[in-house]
Design an enzyme around this catalytic site. Structure first.
Site, PDB file in Angstrom:
ATOM      1  N   GLN A  17       0.773  -1.241   0.000  1.00 11.98           N
ATOM      2  CA  GLN A  17       0.000   0.000   0.000  1.00 11.98           C
ATOM      3  C   GLN A  17       0.803   1.290   0.000  1.00 11.98           C
ATOM      4  O   GLN A  17       0.490   2.205  -0.775  1.00 11.98           O
ATOM      5  CB  GLN A  17      -0.949   0.023   1.210  1.00 11.98           C
ATOM      6  CG  GLN A  17      -1.897   1.204   1.205  1.00 11.98           C
ATOM      7  CD  GLN A  17      -2.869   1.228   2.364  1.00 11.98           C
ATOM      8  OE1 GLN A  17      -3.508   2.238   2.636  1.00 11.98           O
ATOM      9  NE2 GLN A  17      -2.998   0.122   3.082  1.00 11.98           N
ATOM     10  N   ARG A  38       7.176  -9.732  -9.826  1.00  9.22           N
ATOM     11  CA  ARG A  38       7.710 -11.081  -9.960  1.00  9.22           C
ATOM     12  C   ARG A  38       6.814 -11.908 -10.876  1.00  9.22           C
ATOM     13  O   ARG A  38       5.594 -11.902 -10.730  1.00  9.22           O
ATOM     14  CB  ARG A  38       7.825 -11.764  -8.604  1.00  9.22           C
ATOM     15  CG  ARG A  38       8.897 -11.187  -7.703  1.00  9.22           C
ATOM     16  CD  ARG A  38       8.927 -11.904  -6.368  1.00  9.22           C
ATOM     17  NE  ARG A  38       7.685 -11.670  -5.632  1.00  9.22           N
ATOM     18  CZ  ARG A  38       7.406 -12.241  -4.464  1.00  9.22           C
ATOM     19  NH1 ARG A  38       8.248 -13.092  -3.918  1.00  9.22           N
ATOM     20  NH2 ARG A  38       6.260 -11.976  -3.848  1.00  9.22           N
ATOM     21  N   LYS A  75      17.043 -11.542 -10.393  1.00  9.42           N
ATOM     22  CA  LYS A  75      18.136 -12.374  -9.885  1.00  9.42           C
ATOM     23  C   LYS A  75      18.939 -13.015 -11.018  1.00  9.42           C
ATOM     24  O   LYS A  75      20.078 -13.438 -10.816  1.00  9.42           O
ATOM     25  CB  LYS A  75      17.576 -13.458  -8.957  1.00  9.42           C
ATOM     26  CG  LYS A  75      16.957 -12.909  -7.682  1.00  9.42           C
ATOM     27  CD  LYS A  75      16.417 -14.033  -6.805  1.00  9.42           C
ATOM     28  CE  LYS A  75      15.795 -13.467  -5.529  1.00  9.42           C
ATOM     29  NZ  LYS A  75      15.231 -14.544  -4.669  1.00  9.42           N
ATOM     30  N   ARG A 104      21.361  -5.650  -1.862  1.00  8.29           N
ATOM     31  CA  ARG A 104      21.537  -7.090  -2.066  1.00  8.29           C
ATOM     32  C   ARG A 104      21.242  -7.497  -3.511  1.00  8.29           C
ATOM     33  O   ARG A 104      21.778  -8.492  -4.003  1.00  8.29           O
ATOM     34  CB  ARG A 104      20.650  -7.872  -1.092  1.00  8.29           C
ATOM     35  CG  ARG A 104      21.088  -7.739   0.374  1.00  8.29           C
ATOM     36  CD  ARG A 104      20.352  -8.717   1.271  1.00  8.29           C
ATOM     37  NE  ARG A 104      18.933  -8.420   1.393  1.00  8.29           N
ATOM     38  CZ  ARG A 104      18.422  -7.571   2.280  1.00  8.29           C
ATOM     39  NH1 ARG A 104      19.233  -6.917   3.123  1.00  8.29           N
ATOM     40  NH2 ARG A 104      17.119  -7.360   2.339  1.00  8.29           N
ATOM     41  N   VAL A 137       7.707  -2.892   9.436  1.00  7.77           N
ATOM     42  CA  VAL A 137       6.613  -2.039   9.909  1.00  7.77           C
ATOM     43  C   VAL A 137       5.402  -2.185   8.991  1.00  7.77           C
ATOM     44  O   VAL A 137       5.540  -2.215   7.771  1.00  7.77           O
ATOM     45  CB  VAL A 137       7.054  -0.558   9.974  1.00  7.77           C
ATOM     46  CG1 VAL A 137       5.873   0.353  10.283  1.00  7.77           C
ATOM     47  CG2 VAL A 137       8.140  -0.376  11.028  1.00  7.77           C
ATOM     48  N   TYR A 138       4.233  -2.255   9.603  1.00  8.08           N
ATOM     49  CA  TYR A 138       2.970  -2.232   8.884  1.00  8.08           C
ATOM     50  C   TYR A 138       2.146  -1.046   9.371  1.00  8.08           C
ATOM     51  O   TYR A 138       2.547  -0.333  10.282  1.00  8.08           O
ATOM     52  CB  TYR A 138       2.223  -3.547   9.096  1.00  8.08           C
ATOM     53  CG  TYR A 138       2.872  -4.725   8.407  1.00  8.08           C
ATOM     54  CD1 TYR A 138       2.590  -5.016   7.076  1.00  8.08           C
ATOM     55  CD2 TYR A 138       3.776  -5.537   9.085  1.00  8.08           C
ATOM     56  CE1 TYR A 138       3.188  -6.094   6.439  1.00  8.08           C
ATOM     57  CE2 TYR A 138       4.390  -6.616   8.456  1.00  8.08           C
ATOM     58  CZ  TYR A 138       4.079  -6.894   7.131  1.00  8.08           C
ATOM     59  OH  TYR A 138       4.688  -7.937   6.496  1.00  8.08           O
ATOM     60  N   GLU A 139       0.989  -0.863   8.745  1.00  4.25           N
ATOM     61  CA  GLU A 139       0.129   0.286   9.021  1.00  4.25           C
ATOM     62  C   GLU A 139      -0.042   0.576  10.509  1.00  4.25           C
ATOM     63  O   GLU A 139       0.267   1.662  10.984  1.00  4.25           O
ATOM     64  CB  GLU A 139      -1.242   0.045   8.374  1.00  4.25           C
ATOM     65  CG  GLU A 139      -2.337   0.996   8.800  1.00  4.25           C
ATOM     66  CD  GLU A 139      -2.099   2.414   8.324  1.00  4.25           C
ATOM     67  OE1 GLU A 139      -2.295   3.350   9.118  1.00  4.25           O
ATOM     68  OE2 GLU A 139      -1.706   2.589   7.151  1.00  4.25           O
ATOM     69  N   ASP A 168       0.312   3.878   6.003  1.00  2.00           N
ATOM     70  CA  ASP A 168       0.645   3.459   4.643  1.00  2.00           C
ATOM     71  C   ASP A 168       0.355   4.551   3.617  1.00  2.00           C
ATOM     72  O   ASP A 168       1.255   5.093   2.991  1.00  2.00           O
ATOM     73  CB  ASP A 168      -0.134   2.186   4.285  1.00  2.00           C
ATOM     74  CG  ASP A 168       0.567   0.927   4.772  1.00  2.00           C
ATOM     75  OD1 ASP A 168       1.800   0.896   4.774  1.00  2.00           O
ATOM     76  OD2 ASP A 168      -0.131  -0.030   5.143  1.00  2.00           O
ATOM     77  N   GLY A 247      -8.365  21.383  18.714  1.00  2.00           N
ATOM     78  CA  GLY A 247      -7.999  22.766  18.432  1.00  2.00           C
ATOM     79  C   GLY A 247      -8.758  23.717  19.327  1.00  2.00           C
ATOM     80  O   GLY A 247      -9.285  23.348  20.376  1.00  2.00           O
ATOM     81  N   GLY A 248      -8.861  24.949  18.898  1.00  2.00           N
ATOM     82  CA  GLY A 248      -9.500  25.969  19.718  1.00  2.00           C
ATOM     83  C   GLY A 248     -11.012  25.999  19.601  1.00  2.00           C
ATOM     84  O   GLY A 248     -11.672  26.811  20.255  1.00  2.00           O
TER      85      GLY A 248
END
Length: 415
Positions: A17, A38, A75, A104, A137-139, A168, A247-248
């Site tokens: 995402q 792929r 590859k 890599r 890390v995810y959402e 994401d 907020g205000g």
């Protein structure tokens, strides 16, 4: 009229995402986005959360409009050669691989610069440089580490993540701005550069008002616009503020007619100072206009929940749309809680291209979110997402490969 990013070619190595949000936005603005996937598999979201067996999921189709797809095994030596050619001919490479994946693959920043000194390499990562930079890390992880979860929800409950994908999609929007900025700077310098958006950073940027409040809390010990002010309950960090506006302008979500059976029969109501007399007249509390306990914004702060309860007595006699129509006549800020069903069926959102109906050769017609940014001289046409590898031959031909060479690459399973 041309497109704003016409002539810009994006090499899209993103998936799921955060990255696809970024590259889809660039594609909507006219960039030629080449999604490299792929062979046989493609982006993982093609198969995730499917609603129709054997067909690209809505998760994928709604994040990959206006792109071209090619399959490539990087590859294999011949696959690396194809990628080198793509790098030479593209302006931007966007990726959200795990940290170090490009290195890599043999395509470090230094190697990419050798191939194309004008190339911009843009990345989404979970964290920036530091102790967590190699963590996945995810959402929801991003929401938790960026300050959103700790400040969302009610004070007597646990931290909560938002239904909005601020980790994401929020990161993707930040990255798109970084890419466009780098492209603009390249006009002056002639050089490419690296662009990084860390998901933690993007969430924190969207939570900046809470960092503001942390400093106010440390200095003053209280924050008057928070619902905790009435009881004076503040700890060392910014508390969860329920539906307070942040907020205000004090606001809260109030029940409307039918709330007992409809989970979205609510309206957001803001007790703005300028319209306070109108609020009092509307709900039958005219005595509050001059009452020193209610007459000024400061006097009302410790009594906000009682005020909202009084307004709710009025709002529960009306549907959320009836309440909105009446409140708007008095310029009282408000907004109905719209369900996803109501949003999907809203004709005004269809008319502006915010909700778009798209035809797909395998799944048929479906709804998607259109471009949220409208340019007068670069209107967005939302085109369907590509099938896996749909444009492989077309793109290789554009890179100078002959039909015989393409057939050989396919036979060797490079594509």
């Amino acid at each position: 009229m041309g497109k704003a990013l016409e002539g810009v070619r994006i090499l899209d190595f993103t998936h799921v995402q955060s990255g696809p949000t970024c590259t889809q936005l660039l594609a909507w603005f006219g960039a030629d986005v080449i999604k490299v996937e792929r062979a046989g598999e493609g982006d993982a979201t093609r198969g995730q959360l499917r609603d129709i067996a054997g067909v690209d999921s809505l998760y994928f189709t709604m994040l990959n409009h206006n792109k071209r797809s090619m399959t490539l095994d990087t590859k294999r030596p011949d696959g690396k050669k194809v990628l080198e050619t793509l790098i030479r001919q593209c302006d931007v490479l966007v990726e959200n691989f795990a940290p170090g994946a490009l290195d890599r693959m043999g395509f470090s920043w230094e190697r990419i610069q050798e191939l194309n000194p004008r190339m911009i390499v843009a990345s989404v990562k979970g964290f920036g440089p530091g102790p967590y930079e190699h963590c996945k890390v995810y959402e929801n992880v991003a929401q938790c580490t960026g300050g959103a979860a700790a400040t969302t929800g009610f004070d007597d409950g646990p931290p909560m993540v938002s239904g909005a994908q601020i980790g994401d999609s929020g990161s993707g929007l930040h990255l798109a701005l970084g890419i466009v900025t780098a492209l603009y700077q390249r006009n002056t310098t002639g050089r490419g550069q690296r662009v990084l958006t860390a998901m933690q950073d993007a969430v924190l940027n969207l939570c900046r008002v809470k960092l503001r409040d942390q400093q106010r809390l440390e200095r003053n010990g209280v924050m008057e616009e928070y619902p905790q002010f009435a009881e004076g309950r503040f700890g060392e960090s910014v508390p969860r503020a329920g539906n307070a506006s942040g907020g205000g302008q004090p606001g809260w979500i109030l029940k409307c007619k039918g709330w007992e059976s409809d989970p979205n029969a609510y309206i957001y109501f803001i007790a703005q100072a300028q319209v306070w007399p109108s609020v009092c007249k509307l709900i039958g509390r005219e005595e509050w206009i001059l009452d020193p306990d209610y007459a000024t914004p400061k006097a009302r702060l410790p009594r906000l929940m009682a005020i909202f309860a009084a307004v709710e007595e009025w709002s529960t006699t009306l549907t959320k749309f009836e309440a909105m129509d009446i409140l708007n006549k008095y310029d009282i800020p408000c907004g109905p809680i719209l369900s996803m069903k109501e949003i999907a069926e809203d004709p005004s959102l269809r008319a502006t291209g915010t909700i778009v109906e798209v035809d797909h050769p395998e799944r048929g017609s479906y709804l998607t979110v259109g471009n949220p940014i409208k340019l007068s001289d670069s209107p967005t046409e939302v085109r369907r997402s590509p099938l896996l590898g749909e444009h492989t031959d077309e793109l290789l031909s554009e890179l100078g490969y002959s039909p015989e060479q393409i057939a050989m690459l396919r036979e060797e399973r490079v594509i």
